[in-house]
Enzyme design. Structure first.
Site, PDB file in Angstrom:
ATOM      1  N   PRO A   2       0.828  -1.221   0.000  1.00  0.00           N
ATOM      2  CA  PRO A   2       0.000   0.000   0.000  1.00  0.00           C
ATOM      3  C   PRO A   2       0.856   1.262   0.000  1.00  0.00           C
ATOM      4  O   PRO A   2       1.792   1.384   0.779  1.00  0.00           O
ATOM      5  CB  PRO A   2      -0.813  -0.100   1.296  1.00  0.00           C
ATOM      6  N   GLU A   3       0.533   2.161  -0.897  1.00  0.00           N
ATOM      7  CA  GLU A   3       1.213   3.454  -0.945  1.00  0.00           C
ATOM      8  C   GLU A   3       0.292   4.493  -0.302  1.00  0.00           C
ATOM      9  O   GLU A   3      -0.828   4.182   0.107  1.00  0.00           O
ATOM     10  CB  GLU A   3       1.493   3.827  -2.408  1.00  0.00           C
ATOM     11  N   HIS A  90      -5.868 -14.601   8.964  1.00  0.00           N
ATOM     12  CA  HIS A  90      -4.963 -13.446   8.985  1.00  0.00           C
ATOM     13  C   HIS A  90      -5.614 -12.192   9.573  1.00  0.00           C
ATOM     14  O   HIS A  90      -5.037 -11.117   9.523  1.00  0.00           O
ATOM     15  CB  HIS A  90      -4.443 -13.156   7.583  1.00  0.00           C
ATOM     16  N   ARG A 108       1.237 -11.225   5.544  1.00  0.00           N
ATOM     17  CA  ARG A 108       2.711 -11.275   5.649  1.00  0.00           C
ATOM     18  C   ARG A 108       3.225 -10.654   6.944  1.00  0.00           C
ATOM     19  O   ARG A 108       4.391 -10.770   7.262  1.00  0.00           O
ATOM     20  CB  ARG A 108       3.327 -10.603   4.418  1.00  0.00           C
ATOM     21  N   ARG A 151      22.616  19.648  -3.285  1.00  0.00           N
ATOM     22  CA  ARG A 151      22.621  18.180  -3.222  1.00  0.00           C
ATOM     23  C   ARG A 151      22.970  17.617  -4.592  1.00  0.00           C
ATOM     24  O   ARG A 151      22.388  17.997  -5.604  1.00  0.00           O
ATOM     25  CB  ARG A 151      21.243  17.650  -2.777  1.00  0.00           C
TER      26      ARG A 151
END
Ligand SMILES: [Zn+2]
Length: 271
Positions: A2-3, A90, A108, A151
């Site tokens: 998931p983002e 789960h 997981r 940078r």
């Protein structure tokens, strides 16, 4: 995995059913996810009323009318199931209100659940070091200028640094750089102000589009067994190696590896 848009969609979906509701029971079905469940989780949440839900980077936060807030991370495979009509081994954390059942499902187990004192949220180490929220007012071209100045590192890698912008993952960095027309290997300090002024809205737009796509799946959550967590969205470069650039500029999407992770970009329109 998931983002940020999936986490935002999850938080909005949970809020729809949980905000203002009193938690009548909390059950933990195993001792840990990535780390142990807090020992006082059940006691702290049982009987509490959920006052709000929010997101910080890729963490969801459940605020209550008591001293504590619960912070969750979906890890690699976590999702919330609302009113599941099947048992799933789960479902590691189950929260019940008078009307609904919320199960945190994580096959997981790379996710996490933490219990924090509400006034200390900003001081929590994973939060304290975070840069501004990409959808918040603090992400500005001036901020990006200040943190990328001098940078030499590639802008792609700088944008993945959570201290520079919070919660941006690989997919959305690739998409935002394409939208802004910036080459992913360009050194952060070499970006011009016009490029930074394109980059900030590009980051917001790719996230907001994806949240909109996720929002369309939210309709399904009104039915039993709704799941919060994952949805498909349309990408312009991510995973599109060798395909034509969506700008129809004759460019072909290339994949390179930066910092051990793939970057997709168009060599024609990203400079
Ligand atoms: Zn192109």
């Amino acid at each position: 995995m998931p983002e940020l848009p999936e986490v935002e969609t999850t938080v909005r979906g949970l809020a729809r059913f949980l905000r203002g509701e009193r938690i009548v029971s909390v059950r933990v079905n195993r001792p840990d996810l990535r780390r142990p469940f807090p020992v006082d989780l059940v006691q702290a949440l049982t009987g509490a009323t959920v006052s709000a839900l929010s997101r910080r980077a890729k963490y969801g936060i459940l605020h209550t009318d008591r001293d504590h807030a619960m912070v969750f991370h979906l890890g690699m495979s976590g999702r919330w199931r609302i009113d599941p009509n099947t048992h799933d081994k789960h479902d590691h954390l189950v929260i019940k209100t008078a009307e609904h059942v919320f199960a945190l499902n994580d096959p997981r187990r790379f996710g996490s659940v933490d219990l924090l004192l509400a006034p200390d949220l900003d001081l929590w180490p994973p939060f304290a070091a975070l840069g501004p929220e990409p959808l918040g007012a603090d992400l500005t071209p001036a901020h990006l200028r200040a943190v990328t100045k001098d940078r030499k590192q590639a802008i792609k890698l700088l944008l993945l640094d959570q201290r520079i912008v919070a919660g941006l993952g690989n997919i959305y960095v690739c998409e935002a750089l394409w939208r802004a027309g910036i080459h992913p290997r360009k050194a952060g300090g070499k970006l011009t102000m016009p490029q930074l002024r394109r980059l900030v809205p590009a980051i917001r737009e790719v996230l907001e589009q994806s949240i909109l796509d996720g929002g369309s799946t939210l309709r399904d959550f009104a039915r039993p067994d709704g799941e919060l967590g994952y949805f498909a969205t349309r990408f312009d470069v991510y995973g599109r190696e060798s395909e034509a650039c969506h700008r129809d500029d004759g460019g072909t999407i290339r994949r390179i590896v930066q910092g051990g992770r793939s970057t997709w970009f168009c060599p024609k329109c990203q400079r």
